[in-house]
Design a protein around this motif. Structure first.
Motif, PDB file in Angstrom:
ATOM      1  N   ASP A 119      -6.234  13.020 -15.277  1.00 43.22           N
ATOM      2  CA  ASP A 119      -4.970  12.323 -15.035  1.00 43.22           C
ATOM      3  C   ASP A 119      -5.208  10.871 -14.627  1.00 43.22           C
ATOM      4  O   ASP A 119      -4.564   9.953 -15.154  1.00 43.22           O
ATOM      5  CB  ASP A 119      -4.174  13.044 -13.950  1.00 43.22           C
ATOM      6  CG  ASP A 119      -2.823  12.378 -13.691  1.00 43.22           C
ATOM      7  OD1 ASP A 119      -1.981  12.370 -14.603  1.00 43.22           O
ATOM      8  OD2 ASP A 119      -2.631  11.843 -12.583  1.00 43.22           O
ATOM      9  N   GLU A 120      -6.133  10.637 -13.690  1.00 42.77           N
ATOM     10  CA  GLU A 120      -6.374   9.267 -13.234  1.00 42.77           C
ATOM     11  C   GLU A 120      -7.016   8.423 -14.322  1.00 42.77           C
ATOM     12  O   GLU A 120      -6.777   7.212 -14.396  1.00 42.77           O
ATOM     13  CB  GLU A 120      -7.236   9.279 -11.975  1.00 42.77           C
ATOM     14  CG  GLU A 120      -6.517   9.839 -10.763  1.00 42.77           C
ATOM     15  CD  GLU A 120      -7.330   9.714  -9.481  1.00 42.77           C
ATOM     16  OE1 GLU A 120      -6.757   9.930  -8.412  1.00 42.77           O
ATOM     17  OE2 GLU A 120      -8.545   9.405  -9.569  1.00 42.77           O
ATOM     18  N   TRP A 121      -7.835   9.053 -15.162  1.00 41.98           N
ATOM     19  CA  TRP A 121      -8.445   8.302 -16.261  1.00 41.98           C
ATOM     20  C   TRP A 121      -7.362   7.706 -17.141  1.00 41.98           C
ATOM     21  O   TRP A 121      -7.439   6.534 -17.546  1.00 41.98           O
ATOM     22  CB  TRP A 121      -9.344   9.217 -17.081  1.00 41.98           C
ATOM     23  CG  TRP A 121     -10.003   8.542 -18.250  1.00 41.98           C
ATOM     24  CD1 TRP A 121     -11.128   7.772 -18.232  1.00 41.98           C
ATOM     25  CD2 TRP A 121      -9.575   8.565 -19.623  1.00 41.98           C
ATOM     26  NE1 TRP A 121     -11.435   7.317 -19.494  1.00 41.98           N
ATOM     27  CE2 TRP A 121     -10.498   7.799 -20.365  1.00 41.98           C
ATOM     28  CE3 TRP A 121      -8.517   9.179 -20.282  1.00 41.98           C
ATOM     29  CZ2 TRP A 121     -10.373   7.621 -21.743  1.00 41.98           C
ATOM     30  CZ3 TRP A 121      -8.395   8.995 -21.668  1.00 41.98           C
ATOM     31  CH2 TRP A 121      -9.316   8.228 -22.367  1.00 41.98           C
ATOM     32  N   ASP A 122      -6.346   8.472 -17.446  1.00 45.59           N
ATOM     33  CA  ASP A 122      -5.253   7.964 -18.271  1.00 45.59           C
ATOM     34  C   ASP A 122      -4.571   6.778 -17.581  1.00 45.59           C
ATOM     35  O   ASP A 122      -4.332   5.735 -18.204  1.00 45.59           O
ATOM     36  CB  ASP A 122      -4.239   9.076 -18.528  1.00 45.59           C
ATOM     37  CG  ASP A 122      -3.022   8.580 -19.289  1.00 45.59           C
ATOM     38  OD1 ASP A 122      -3.174   8.221 -20.467  1.00 45.59           O
ATOM     39  OD2 ASP A 122      -1.930   8.541 -18.692  1.00 45.59           O
ATOM     40  N   ARG A 123      -4.281   6.920 -16.310  1.00 41.47           N
ATOM     41  CA  ARG A 123      -3.609   5.831 -15.580  1.00 41.47           C
ATOM     42  C   ARG A 123      -4.486   4.580 -15.527  1.00 41.47           C
ATOM     43  O   ARG A 123      -4.010   3.458 -15.787  1.00 41.47           O
ATOM     44  CB  ARG A 123      -3.257   6.293 -14.159  1.00 41.47           C
ATOM     45  CG  ARG A 123      -2.694   5.167 -13.283  1.00 41.47           C
ATOM     46  CD  ARG A 123      -1.984   5.719 -12.055  1.00 41.47           C
ATOM     47  NE  ARG A 123      -2.872   6.483 -11.202  1.00 41.47           N
ATOM     48  CZ  ARG A 123      -3.632   5.951 -10.234  1.00 41.47           C
ATOM     49  NH1 ARG A 123      -3.608   4.650 -10.023  1.00 41.47           N
ATOM     50  NH2 ARG A 123      -4.400   6.721  -9.484  1.00 41.47           N
TER      51      ARG A 123
END
Length: 554
Positions: free
Chosen positions: A358-362
């Motif tokens: 999830d954080e990678w996408d953000r």
């Protein structure tokens, strides 16, 4: 016969089953020799390779072995040093070896293997194993007592071994395995697979006279963009990464694990260049500084795109407890029923990987890079606009620009990116909506109002004047009929019932409300948030009314 005592007899063929044919690659075999040096409290391990002569040697300055230790410990298959010495060396290092069979790996990669060792008192002792002779002994089903080692050859020598007071030399001849590896590959893989310096900084590995260091992973470090630290872990490799754009703390766990996960700019950055097969940096499990499970997340793949950018190290030293070690005989995996291993996999599957994905996408979106299209953070159309802007931004990167200029341009591009993404999406809406209404009018045979004809004539005249000013003689528009010169306001007036009053909800009314902001978008203006909200709401109405028109087409 009843008074006779029976006893086991071991065939030499057991060597094949326990290790001689069990190891898959050269680095794993080399790792066994290096691990033995670690267990011997060596400070230095020298790996010297002669590709032309197809031979290599591994030398250390550890405690060495006398004749008794060589015969009754090293050559004793299944001997565990932990039984006699506990779990730590005299220097306080955790033992890597446990089952007493890893040494058999040394027989798997060369025709002849010579072992010499010395303790500082007396001459070096040792012997040689010729694999062709060992094959014959196994074929004839001999027992160990019937197969003595050969005497070391007089031509086996090494400067580092000769100059050390004590230590061990393992010399490999006719090592065909060298045909499949290069020195650069070996250096990179050793740097990735052995992290003993996290425990003892005095331990050093040398290949052909040059020390293995994080510098051997420079290409990987330079392409690393995002890091997730597990319990604030740091090491010399992470400190060498010059282009970290984002960092985050991994979700908490009560397991005694440390380490990191990281992602690179592109999946190809994980590849170990020139390595045989698909050697690449992966998420690996380390115990006491040694790689114990490569590509840990293959056991619970998410099938999300972030995985193809991901690598890292999980250090779980407590997994090597006081009892039986949980590692497979090949040293290339962990027994999957081990409770600590199961707990680690559960933590990674249920907490750490979901956070990273999830954080990678953000983070990627913040950096103007493509993220995870399956993440609901952005809609499909928002991601499409974002990807288009990202691709366009690359045309404005000038790496040869004067110092500071590219950084300033990057800053401007970053500031413009949200507006560019909004305007791109809005322009596509404008283009499709107006051209669909044009098609509708043409298909249904609706004529143009007098006002629309006057507006089209006016725009044609303006365009002709601009073409003359620019000296353009070619046609700009594929279709020069009046419809192509009308905006949505005029098109709506033609498409809808012309008798509808201005107070009735209609496409025409929405188009008038839409026009000022649409013109700002067409002129590449930067909209206020109020204007963006107005455009979004108005266009929802426009889209619905156009759908109604299109459903009426016969």
């Amino acid at each position: 016969m009843a008074d006779d005592l029976f006893k086991f007899a071991i065939s030499l063929s057991v060597l094949n089953h326990l290790g001689r044919n069990l190891y898959r690659n050269f680095i794993t075999v080399l790792g066994e020799a290096i691990s033995n040096s670690w267990d011997a409290d060596a400070k230095n391990v020298w790996v010297d390779i002669d590709w032309e002569a197809r031979r290599f040697s591994v030398v250390d300055d550890g405690a060495g072995m006398d004749a008794d230790a060589f015969q009754n410990r090293f050559l004793k298959i299944g001997y565990s040093k932990r039984k006699d010495s506990g779990n730590k060396t005299e220097r306080g290092r955790p033992f890597i070896g446990a089952k007493g069979i890893g040494k058999l790996a040394l027989l798997s990669c060369a025709r002849r293997v010579t072992i010499l060792s010395k303790t500082g008192s007396g001459d070096a002792i040792g012997g040689a194993i010729d694999n062709s002779g060992l094959d014959a002994a196994i074929q004839n089903d001999l027992i160990p007592e019937d197969y003595p080692l050969e005497a070391p050859g007089a031509d086996v020598f090494n400067t580092n071994f000769d100059s050390s007071n004590c230590g061990t030399l393992i010399h490999f001849e006719e090592a065909n395995v060298l045909e499949r590896v290069s020195e650069d590959q070996i250096r990179k893989l050793l740097a990735m697979n052995f992290r003993f310096t996290l425990i003892d900084t005095d331990f050093k590995i040398w290949v052909n006279g040059s020390q293995i260091s994080v510098g051997d992973l420079k290409s990987l470090a330079e392409k690393t963009q995002i890091i997730w630290n597990i319990k604030e872990f740091s090491d010399d490799f992470l400190a060498s990464c010059p282009s970290i754009k984002r960092q985050s703390q991994a979700s908490h766990t009560n397991l005694k694990v440390v380490g990191y996960l990281a992602t690179v700019e592109k999946p190809s950055n994980l590849k170990v260049r020139g390595a045989a097969g698909d050697e690449r940096a992966t998420v690996d499990l380390f115990v006491n500084g040694r790689l114990r499970e490569k590509n840990l997340i293959r056991h619970f793949p998410t099938q999300r795109i972030a995985e193809s950018y991901l690598y890292g190290q999980i250090h779980f030293d407590d997994m090597d407890g006081d009892g039986d070690t949980p590692f497979t005989s090949s040293r290339e995996g962990v027994v999957e029923s081990n409770p600590q291993y199961i707990a680690l996999c559960d933590y990674m599957r249920n907490e750490l990987l979901p956070q990273v994905i999830d954080e990678w996408d953000r983070f990627r979106l913040e950096l103007g890079k493509q993220g995870d299209e399956e993440n609901p953070r952005k809609t499909k159309r928002e991601r499409g606009a974002s990807n288009l802007v990202t691709a366009a931004e690359e045309d404005y990167f000038a790496r040869d620009a004067p110092e500071g200029v590219q950084e300033l341009v990057d800053k401007w591009l970053t500031e413009l990116r949200p507006d560019a993404e909004f305007n791109v999406s809005s322009y596509v809406d404008c283009f499709l909506s107006e051209n669909l209404v044009r098609r509708f009018i043409s298909h249904t045979g609706k004529g143009l109002t007098d006002r629309a004809q006057r507006s089209a004539a006016d725009w044609k005249q303006r365009e002709l004047g601009r073409k003359n000013e620019a000296g353009i003689g070619f046609d700009i528009r594929r279709n020069s009929d009046d419809l192509s010169y009308l905006d949505l306001d005029e098109l709506a007036h033609c498409a809808e019932d012309r008798n509808s009053g201005n107070n009735n909800p209609s496409l025409h009314n929405d188009a008038r409300s839409f026009r000022p902001v649409r013109n700002a978008v067409g002129h590449t203006g930067l909209l206020t948030q109020v204007a963006k909200n107005h455009l979004n709401v108005t266009f929802e109405n426009i889209r619905a009314r156009i759908k109604t028109l299109l459903r009426s087409v016969v």
